[in-house]
Motif scaffolding. Structure first.
Motif, short mmCIF file in Angstrom:
data_model
loop_
_atom_site.label_atom_id
_atom_site.label_comp_id
_atom_site.label_asym_id
_atom_site.label_seq_id
_atom_site.Cartn_x
_atom_site.Cartn_y
_atom_site.Cartn_z
N HIS A 21 93.15 7.55 37.29
CA HIS A 21 92.56 6.36 37.90
C HIS A 21 91.44 5.85 37.00
O HIS A 21 90.95 6.57 36.12
CB HIS A 21 91.97 6.66 39.29
CG HIS A 21 93.00 6.97 40.32
ND1 HIS A 21 93.86 6.03 40.83
CD2 HIS A 21 93.29 8.13 40.96
CE1 HIS A 21 94.65 6.58 41.74
NE2 HIS A 21 94.32 7.87 41.83
N THR A 22 91.03 4.58 37.23
CA THR A 22 89.83 4.06 36.58
C THR A 22 88.92 3.45 37.64
O THR A 22 89.34 3.19 38.77
CB THR A 22 90.15 2.95 35.55
OG1 THR A 22 90.37 1.71 36.24
CG2 THR A 22 91.36 3.29 34.70
N THR A 23 87.70 3.24 37.28
CA THR A 23 86.82 2.34 38.02
C THR A 23 86.42 1.25 37.04
O THR A 23 85.78 1.52 36.01
CB THR A 23 85.60 3.04 38.64
OG1 THR A 23 84.69 2.03 39.13
CG2 THR A 23 84.88 3.94 37.67
N THR A 24 86.83 0.04 37.35
CA THR A 24 86.68 -1.09 36.44
C THR A 24 86.12 -2.27 37.20
O THR A 24 86.68 -2.68 38.22
CB THR A 24 88.05 -1.47 35.83
OG1 THR A 24 88.63 -0.32 35.21
CG2 THR A 24 87.91 -2.59 34.82
N ASN A 38 83.61 -0.07 32.71
CA ASN A 38 84.99 0.40 32.73
C ASN A 38 84.97 1.87 32.36
O ASN A 38 84.52 2.25 31.27
CB ASN A 38 85.86 -0.39 31.76
CG ASN A 38 87.32 0.06 31.81
OD1 ASN A 38 87.75 0.67 32.78
ND2 ASN A 38 88.06 -0.23 30.75
N SER A 39 85.43 2.69 33.27
CA SER A 39 85.37 4.13 33.06
C SER A 39 86.41 4.63 32.07
O SER A 39 86.28 5.74 31.54
CB SER A 39 85.58 4.85 34.39
OG SER A 39 86.91 4.62 34.86
N GLY A 40 87.46 3.83 31.83
CA GLY A 40 88.62 4.38 31.15
C GLY A 40 89.37 5.30 32.11
O GLY A 40 88.98 5.48 33.27
N SER A 41 90.44 5.89 31.67
CA SER A 41 91.26 6.74 32.54
C SER A 41 90.54 8.03 32.87
O SER A 41 90.06 8.73 31.98
CB SER A 41 92.60 7.06 31.86
OG SER A 41 93.36 5.87 31.68
N CYS A 62 90.89 -0.20 40.40
CA CYS A 62 91.55 0.75 39.49
C CYS A 62 92.50 -0.05 38.61
O CYS A 62 93.40 -0.72 39.12
CB CYS A 62 92.30 1.83 40.27
SG CYS A 62 93.30 2.92 39.21
#
Length: 211
Positions: A21-24, A38-41, A62
């Motif tokens: 998942h990401t948090t974007t 953006n966390s990236g994967s 996500c």
């Protein structure tokens, strides 16, 4: 889901799924990244933390599963007096207020500038003169504006104790903003036999205080 925080707070996302998942940050349908973070994967049990220094509403999603969405709401802190002036159901946030009275089911807090206070309904059990950050919603209980707290947390931003302000009896509940203010009164005490209270009179006509 919406997370409510105060300026300067950080939010940490932790992926508990076996899937990436990401948090974007971003908005729209379908959502489009806006470049704030953006966390990236994130693999299972991986975390990502982002600080929010300013007030605002920050949607996120996500990037792998775009129907998974949320919002971080960074609330603008109010004074207790400003919070008490809001209508019922309004959201309110207090930052760095001081506990000045503790009762079953809640407590009073006051601003460090001594300009006002408000009653907070909460299961949180504070100690006197403790500094708190509080987020909740306004309601009226028995004619008194009350902040129903969703979040209560101690803060180290308050470093000095609140001392009571001396008031003559006739000014209590009359002078602007003094509900919730920690005060000191003085005078002659009287009581009725068997009563669970006493009265303090400082000589002000018709202005005895029931304690």
């Amino acid at each position: 889901a919406t997370v409510k925080i105060l300026p300067g707070d950080s939010v940490t996302w932790t992926n508990r799924d076996p899937f990436l998942h990401t948090t974007t940050s971003g908005t729209g349908t379908p959502p489009v990244a806006n470049g704030i973070w953006n966390s990236g994967s994130l693999s299972q049990n991986a975390s990502f933390t982002w600080a929010f220094p300013t007030v605002g509403t920050f949607p996120y999603f996500c990037a792998i599963h775009t129907t998974m969405r949320g919002t971080v709401l960074v609330a603008s802190p109010l004074s207790p007096t400003a919070a008490a002036a809001l209508g019922n159901g309004s959201s309110a946030a207090l930052q760095g207020v001081v506990v000045t009275g503790i009762f079953p089911g809640g407590f009073w807090v006051e601003s460090t500038d001594r300009l006002g206070g408000i009653y907070v309904a909460s299961s949180f059990v504070p100690v006197m003169n403790q500094g708190l950050d509080i987020i909740g919603s306004i309601t009226t209980v028995n004619g008194r504006k009350t902040l129903n707290a969703d979040i209560v947390r101690p803060t180290d931003k308050v470093t000095s104790a609140i001392r009571p302000i001396g008031f003559v009896n006739k000014s209590l509940g009359v002078a602007p903003n003094n509900p919730g203010i920690l005060v000191r009164v003085w005078g002659k005490t009287t009581t009725d036999q068997g009563a669970d209270y006493f009265m303090i009179s400082d000589g002000s006509p018709g202005a005895s205080v029931k304690v």
